[in-house]
Motif scaffolding. Structure first.
Motif, PDB file in Angstrom:
ATOM      1  N   VAL A 189      73.145  30.911  77.680  1.00  0.00           N
ATOM      2  CA  VAL A 189      73.708  30.117  76.662  1.00  0.00           C
ATOM      3  C   VAL A 189      75.170  30.380  77.179  1.00  0.00           C
ATOM      4  N   TYR A 190      75.848  29.068  76.840  1.00  0.00           N
ATOM      5  CA  TYR A 190      77.178  28.627  77.080  1.00  0.00           C
ATOM      6  C   TYR A 190      78.124  28.572  75.800  1.00  0.00           C
ATOM      7  N   TRP A 191      78.700  29.502  75.535  1.00  0.00           N
ATOM      8  CA  TRP A 191      79.432  29.610  74.205  1.00  0.00           C
ATOM      9  C   TRP A 191      81.344  29.271  74.416  1.00  0.00           C
ATOM     10  N   GLN A 222      68.307  29.902  69.625  1.00  0.00           N
ATOM     11  CA  GLN A 222      68.377  30.928  69.327  1.00  0.00           C
ATOM     12  C   GLN A 222      68.926  30.841  67.610  1.00  0.00           C
ATOM     13  N   ALA A 223      67.961  32.694  67.385  1.00  0.00           N
ATOM     14  CA  ALA A 223      67.841  32.716  65.392  1.00  0.00           C
ATOM     15  C   ALA A 223      68.960  32.830  65.479  1.00  0.00           C
ATOM     16  N   GLU A 224      69.166  31.971  63.453  1.00  0.00           N
ATOM     17  CA  GLU A 224      70.399  32.792  63.021  1.00  0.00           C
ATOM     18  C   GLU A 224      71.163  33.922  63.655  1.00  0.00           C
ATOM     19  N   ASN A 225      70.541  35.155  63.538  1.00  0.00           N
ATOM     20  CA  ASN A 225      71.392  36.446  63.346  1.00  0.00           C
ATOM     21  C   ASN A 225      72.231  37.333  64.593  1.00  0.00           C
ATOM     22  N   GLU A 238      79.239  32.029  80.177  1.00  0.00           N
ATOM     23  CA  GLU A 238      78.178  31.670  80.077  1.00  0.00           C
ATOM     24  C   GLU A 238      77.278  33.417  79.761  1.00  0.00           C
ATOM     25  N   ILE A 239      76.135  33.444  78.532  1.00  0.00           N
ATOM     26  CA  ILE A 239      75.843  34.567  78.664  1.00  0.00           C
ATOM     27  C   ILE A 239      74.326  34.982  78.922  1.00  0.00           C
ATOM     28  N   SER A 251      75.899  37.238  65.432  1.00  0.00           N
ATOM     29  CA  SER A 251      76.464  38.590  66.538  1.00  0.00           C
ATOM     30  C   SER A 251      77.111  37.949  67.369  1.00  0.00           C
ATOM     31  N   LEU A 252      76.632  37.074  67.405  1.00  0.00           N
ATOM     32  CA  LEU A 252      77.385  36.041  68.895  1.00  0.00           C
ATOM     33  C   LEU A 252      78.979  35.715  68.558  1.00  0.00           C
ATOM     34  N   GLU A 253      79.069  34.894  67.575  1.00  0.00           N
ATOM     35  CA  GLU A 253      80.161  34.408  67.364  1.00  0.00           C
ATOM     36  C   GLU A 253      81.305  35.560  66.856  1.00  0.00           C
ATOM     37  N   ASP A 254      80.876  36.454  65.829  1.00  0.00           N
ATOM     38  CA  ASP A 254      81.403  37.559  65.504  1.00  0.00           C
ATOM     39  C   ASP A 254      82.216  38.276  66.282  1.00  0.00           C
TER      40      ASP A 254
END
Length: 91
Positions: free
Chosen positions: A18-20, A47-50, A30-31, A54-57
């Motif tokens: 994914v690209y964040w 991606q699931a909401e959890n 890139e992840i 987790s990524l954003e946090d």
């Protein structure tokens, strides 16, 4: 597993790239090997909401200057945090 997009059974867990965008908006990274879901019926991959939370946090709580342009999900999640948790999340 039920697909969150089409509601049908048949979705499966996958690992994807994914690209964040970083929280400060300075760049995207890139992840690789990110947990996700793929539905063969509707073709959606997401991606699931959890995982998203987790990524954003994690990106909010670490020193993003120490991350290159590409990393893996596991390496990213092991980065030391500057704060213990996201104090802006009230749930």
């Amino acid at each position: 597993m039920r697909c969150e997009w089409c509601g049908e059974q048949g979705a499966k867990e996958v690992s994807s790239t994914v690209y964040w965008e970083l929280p400060d908006g300075s760049r995207a990274i890139e992840i690789k090997e990110t947990p996700g879901v793929k539905c063969d019926l509707c073709g959606m991959e997401y991606q699931a909401e959890n995982t998203i939370q987790s990524l954003e946090d994690q990106l909010l709580l670490i020193d993003t200057l120490k991350i290159g342009s590409s990393t893996t999900f596991k390496i990213l999640m092991k980065q030391p945090r500057l704060l213990k948790r996201n104090y802006f999340r009230y749930d």
